[in-house]
Write a protein that holds these residues in place. Sequence first.
Motif, PDB file in Angstrom:
ATOM      1  N   CYS A  98     -16.190  17.580  12.599  1.00  0.00           N
ATOM      2  CA  CYS A  98     -15.755  18.983  12.653  1.00  0.00           C
ATOM      3  C   CYS A  98     -14.497  19.251  13.456  1.00  0.00           C
ATOM      4  CB  CYS A  98     -16.874  19.849  13.251  1.00  0.00           C
ATOM      5  SG  CYS A  98     -18.430  19.765  12.383  1.00  0.00           S
ATOM      6  N   LYS A  99     -14.195  18.403  14.445  1.00  0.00           N
ATOM      7  CA  LYS A  99     -13.143  18.763  15.399  1.00  0.00           C
ATOM      8  C   LYS A  99     -11.947  17.816  15.418  1.00  0.00           C
ATOM      9  CE  LYS A  99     -16.746  20.768  18.331  1.00  0.00           C
ATOM     10  NZ  LYS A  99     -17.511  20.639  19.584  1.00  0.00           N
ATOM     11  N   ASP A 100     -12.170  16.547  15.085  1.00  0.00           N
ATOM     12  CA  ASP A 100     -11.086  15.560  15.148  1.00  0.00           C
ATOM     13  C   ASP A 100     -10.176  15.730  13.930  1.00  0.00           C
ATOM     14  OD1 ASP A 100      -9.452  13.382  15.226  1.00  0.00           O
ATOM     15  OD2 ASP A 100     -11.022  11.922  15.648  1.00  0.00           O
ATOM     16  N   GLU A 101      -8.971  16.275  14.161  1.00  0.00           N
ATOM     17  CA  GLU A 101      -8.070  16.569  13.039  1.00  0.00           C
ATOM     18  C   GLU A 101      -6.935  15.549  12.926  1.00  0.00           C
ATOM     19  OE1 GLU A 101      -6.774  20.587  13.427  1.00  0.00           O
ATOM     20  OE2 GLU A 101      -8.783  21.423  13.093  1.00  0.00           O
ATOM     21  N   SER A 102      -7.079  14.417  13.584  1.00  0.00           N
ATOM     22  CA  SER A 102      -6.028  13.393  13.475  1.00  0.00           C
ATOM     23  C   SER A 102      -6.038  12.795  12.067  1.00  0.00           C
ATOM     24  CB  SER A 102      -6.252  12.295  14.516  1.00  0.00           C
ATOM     25  OG  SER A 102      -7.454  11.603  14.273  1.00  0.00           O
ATOM     26  N   GLU A 103      -4.872  12.463  11.588  1.00  0.00           N
ATOM     27  CA  GLU A 103      -4.747  11.940  10.216  1.00  0.00           C
ATOM     28  C   GLU A 103      -5.462  10.609  10.046  1.00  0.00           C
ATOM     29  OE1 GLU A 103      -0.709  11.800   8.991  1.00  0.00           O
ATOM     30  OE2 GLU A 103      -0.345  13.941   9.333  1.00  0.00           O
ATOM     31  N   GLU A 104      -5.628   9.875  11.158  1.00  0.00           N
ATOM     32  CA  GLU A 104      -6.282   8.559  11.070  1.00  0.00           C
ATOM     33  C   GLU A 104      -7.801   8.671  10.940  1.00  0.00           C
ATOM     34  OE1 GLU A 104      -4.287   9.441  13.583  1.00  0.00           O
ATOM     35  OE2 GLU A 104      -2.428   8.438  12.946  1.00  0.00           O
ATOM     36  N   ASN A 105      -8.352   9.833  11.252  1.00  0.00           N
ATOM     37  CA  ASN A 105      -9.801  10.018  11.219  1.00  0.00           C
ATOM     38  C   ASN A 105     -10.320   9.893   9.784  1.00  0.00           C
ATOM     39  OD1 ASN A 105     -12.473  10.766  11.547  1.00  0.00           O
ATOM     40  ND2 ASN A 105     -12.021  12.917  11.968  1.00  0.00           N
ATOM     41  N   PRO A 106     -11.107   8.862   9.471  1.00  0.00           N
ATOM     42  CA  PRO A 106     -11.598   8.664   8.104  1.00  0.00           C
ATOM     43  C   PRO A 106     -12.583   9.751   7.663  1.00  0.00           C
ATOM     44  CG  PRO A 106     -12.614   7.088   9.601  1.00  0.00           C
ATOM     45  CD  PRO A 106     -11.569   7.803  10.378  1.00  0.00           C
ATOM     46  N   PHE A 107     -13.099  10.523   8.637  1.00  0.00           N
ATOM     47  CA  PHE A 107     -14.057  11.583   8.311  1.00  0.00           C
ATOM     48  C   PHE A 107     -13.375  12.941   8.135  1.00  0.00           C
ATOM     49  CE2 PHE A 107     -16.574   8.335  10.419  1.00  0.00           C
ATOM     50  CZ  PHE A 107     -17.686   8.248   9.596  1.00  0.00           C
ATOM     51  N   LEU A 108     -12.049  12.974   8.226  1.00  0.00           N
ATOM     52  CA  LEU A 108     -11.306  14.220   8.084  1.00  0.00           C
ATOM     53  C   LEU A 108     -11.592  14.832   6.709  1.00  0.00           C
ATOM     54  CD1 LEU A 108      -9.200  15.995   9.575  1.00  0.00           C
ATOM     55  CD2 LEU A 108      -7.432  14.745   8.321  1.00  0.00           C
ATOM     56  N   GLY A 109     -12.048  16.073   6.707  1.00  0.00           N
ATOM     57  CA  GLY A 109     -12.352  16.747   5.437  1.00  0.00           C
ATOM     58  C   GLY A 109     -13.676  16.370   4.821  1.00  0.00           C
ATOM     59  N   ALA A 110     -14.498  15.621   5.574  1.00  0.00           N
ATOM     60  CA  ALA A 110     -15.809  15.224   5.032  1.00  0.00           C
ATOM     61  C   ALA A 110     -16.728  16.433   4.895  1.00  0.00           C
ATOM     62  CB  ALA A 110     -16.448  14.177   5.941  1.00  0.00           C
ATOM     63  N   GLU A 111     -17.572  16.408   3.887  1.00  0.00           N
ATOM     64  CA  GLU A 111     -18.568  17.467   3.685  1.00  0.00           C
ATOM     65  C   GLU A 111     -19.928  16.971   4.163  1.00  0.00           C
ATOM     66  OE1 GLU A 111     -18.561  18.370  -0.443  1.00  0.00           O
ATOM     67  OE2 GLU A 111     -16.609  19.400  -0.400  1.00  0.00           O
ATOM     68  N   VAL A 112     -20.556  17.749   5.053  1.00  0.00           N
ATOM     69  CA  VAL A 112     -21.888  17.366   5.520  1.00  0.00           C
ATOM     70  C   VAL A 112     -22.913  17.826   4.494  1.00  0.00           C
ATOM     71  CG1 VAL A 112     -23.611  17.638   7.338  1.00  0.00           C
ATOM     72  CG2 VAL A 112     -21.183  17.514   7.935  1.00  0.00           C
ATOM     73  N   GLU A 113     -23.648  16.872   3.991  1.00  0.00           N
ATOM     74  CA  GLU A 113     -24.598  17.130   2.906  1.00  0.00           C
ATOM     75  C   GLU A 113     -26.008  17.401   3.419  1.00  0.00           C
ATOM     76  OE1 GLU A 113     -24.843  16.955  -1.478  1.00  0.00           O
ATOM     77  OE2 GLU A 113     -23.203  17.078  -0.073  1.00  0.00           O
ATOM     78  N   GLU A 114     -26.389  16.674   4.493  1.00  0.00           N
ATOM     79  CA  GLU A 114     -27.789  16.756   4.928  1.00  0.00           C
ATOM     80  C   GLU A 114     -27.914  16.356   6.397  1.00  0.00           C
ATOM     81  OE1 GLU A 114     -31.818  15.845   2.435  1.00  0.00           O
ATOM     82  OE2 GLU A 114     -30.470  14.143   2.753  1.00  0.00           O
ATOM     83  N   LEU A 115     -28.782  17.068   7.117  1.00  0.00           N
ATOM     84  CA  LEU A 115     -29.112  16.734   8.505  1.00  0.00           C
ATOM     85  C   LEU A 115     -30.631  16.639   8.597  1.00  0.00           C
ATOM     86  CD1 LEU A 115     -26.855  19.454  10.220  1.00  0.00           C
ATOM     87  CD2 LEU A 115     -26.273  17.033   9.951  1.00  0.00           C
ATOM     88  N   ILE A 116     -31.139  15.486   8.967  1.00  0.00           N
ATOM     89  CA  ILE A 116     -32.593  15.311   9.045  1.00  0.00           C
ATOM     90  C   ILE A 116     -32.958  14.634  10.359  1.00  0.00           C
ATOM     91  CG2 ILE A 116     -34.678  14.416   7.928  1.00  0.00           C
ATOM     92  CD1 ILE A 116     -33.130  14.111   5.363  1.00  0.00           C
ATOM     93  N   TYR A 117     -33.972  15.191  11.033  1.00  0.00           N
ATOM     94  CA  TYR A 117     -34.537  14.545  12.216  1.00  0.00           C
ATOM     95  C   TYR A 117     -35.930  14.066  11.851  1.00  0.00           C
ATOM     96  CZ  TYR A 117     -36.339  13.968  17.001  1.00  0.00           C
ATOM     97  OH  TYR A 117     -36.897  13.466  18.146  1.00  0.00           O
TER      98      TYR A 117
END
Length: 565
Positions: A98-117
Motif C-alpha cells: 500500500c505505501k511503497d511507491e518506489s519503481e523497483e517494488n515488485p508489488f507496486l499496483g498489486a491488487e489484494v484479493e484475500e486476507l485470511i487468518y
Amino acid sequence: MKRKYKAKAESINDKAVQYHQNIVRYLDNHELQALCYTRKSRVKSKEDILSKFDRKNKEDRPTSYKVDDITDIIGLRFIVLFKQDVIPVIQAIVGLLCKDESEENPFLGAEVEELIYYKGNISVSNISRKIQECFSCIDKDMKESISNEGYSSIHIVCKLKTDSHDVLPKSYRIPVEIQVRTIFEDAWGEIDHKYGYKARRESSSSHPTLDKHLKTLKHFVDACVDYADLIVEESEIELNPSDFSRVLNIPEDPNDLKGLFSQLNIARPYLDEYKKAIKLKNKAIEDGNSKSLIDCADIFLNIKSRYLKNKEKSDEDNFTFYCSLNYSFCCLVNNTERGIKNAKEMYLDLISIDSNNSLALMRLGQTMGKIKEFDKSISYLKSSYEHALKKDSNFKIKKTDINYILSKVPKTVGYYIWLKIHDSSETLTEESIQNLYQDAYDFTLKGFKALDSHKYPADYIEYQNNLTYYLTEIYKIDANSNLKDQITEKLSEIKDYYGSPENIDAATLDTLVNAYAVLEDKDNFVLYADFLKKKIFVKDYNFDDGEALEMLMLIDKANSLLTDE
C-alpha cells in the motif's frame, strides 16, 4: 489434457519465474529480512499447475475451475520465532502493498484479493484484533477461519501487474500467496502437508489414527507458540517494580471526564469502558504489574479502534487522543524494549497531529530519555513546558495535567541533562560539562520559581536538592565566591525545611555531604555524613544498593582528603 491448458500453464509459469526473481531480489534488501526468522519462496511448476487444475475440476463445483483461478502461483512464506513478531512483519508487508511507491517494488499496483487468518488453538497469543488493525488501510475484510485440522497461518493473496501475453487474457495478473506464521506452526504445517494433507486429498476415507495424532501434535505446537510468547514477556519484565515510579505518573480520576469529552457526544459504553480501563491502569501501576499494563494498553487501543470505526468521521478527537496517550503510557511504564518502541511510535504519531500538545511532548521526552536519545529528550521536555505555559494545544488538556507538567517537567529536564553528562562524561570537555550543569540549573530554577511550595511540598525540597547539586557540580569546575554563597544559601534553606538532620532523607543527605565536602566545611561534612551512613546501614533509602555503596566510598575518600588537610 487440452493443449491450450498446457500452453497457459507454461506461460503462467514462465511469467511467475521472472516475477519471483524480482521479488526475491527486492526482499533481500528489505526490512522484512531482519524482521523475520527466515523466508521461503517457490513458484508453482507447470506440472503442479495442471495437476491442481485437474484436481479442482474433479471436485463437485457449481462452476468450472480455470487455470487462471489458481491463487498460489508464487508462494512467499515469512517465518517468525514468536507470535507477537507476526505483527511487525504484517505491517511491513502491508507497507509493500500500500505505501511503497518506489519503481523497483515488485508489488507496486498489486491488487489484494484475500486476507485470511487461520486460527489454531492459541489462547495467550491470540492477536486477531491487532492483525485486523494492520490491514486497516486495505479495502478488504479479513476473514477468520478455523480448520478441522487446526491449521494456523495468516494468508494474504494479491495479484501483481502483469505484462500482456498472447496466450494469457489481458486482465490476467500473477497471483502471489503470502503466508506469515511462527516456526512452530511452520514445522507442524510441513508435517501435516507431507502426511495429512496429501492423504486427505488422495483418499476418500481418512486414516484411522493419523488425523488424531496430527491434531494432538497441533495442540502441543499451539501450546509451544503460547509458551514461547510467555517466555518473551517474562524476559522483558523488569525485576525492580520501583522502576514504574521513574515515569511521571499523573494521577487520573476515572470519574473526572466531564470537561474533557463533554462536547463529543460519546456513546455511554465507550465512556464506561474508558473509565474501567483507567481504574485497571492505576491499579497495575500501583501493584507494579507488568502483565496487567500490557493488557491495559491493548484495552485502550481496542476502545479507540472500535470508536473510530463507528464514528461518522474517522479523524482524531480528544477521546481518541487520550486513548492513544494511555496506550502509550502503559507501554512506556511497562519498561520493556518492545513497550518503549511502541510508545515512541505512538507519541510521534500524536505529535504529528498536535505538535503543541504539552502532555504528548512530555511523554515523548521521557520515552527518548529511556532509549538514551538525551538531546531529543531534553528538547521535547523543554517544549512541553513552554507549551504548557501557553496552553496552545489543539486537543484539550486537563488543568490537572497542565499543572502537573509545570510542576514536574523542569526538574525532569535537569535529570536528563544529568544523565546525558554521566553517559558522555568521557567525551565531554570540562567547559561542556559546566555549560550542561548550568543549563540544568537554569531550567530547574524556572520550575522552582513558579512552584507553589505549600501545594507541592515534596516537589519543593526535591527542587532545592537538585538545584544545590547542580551548583555544587559547577563549583567543582569553577570555584568562585558568588557560587559558594549560592550553595551556602541553598544548604541553609534545606536544613531549615527539615528542622533536624534526623528528618532528612538519604538522597538529600547525599547532596548535603557532597556540597560540604566541596566547600571544605569539615564539621558539617562529618555531621551529615554520619547521618547518611546510618541511613545506608539500615537500608533507609530509595535508590540502588550500588549507589549506596558508591556513596560510602565517596564519604571515606572525602573524609581522608579533609583530614589530611
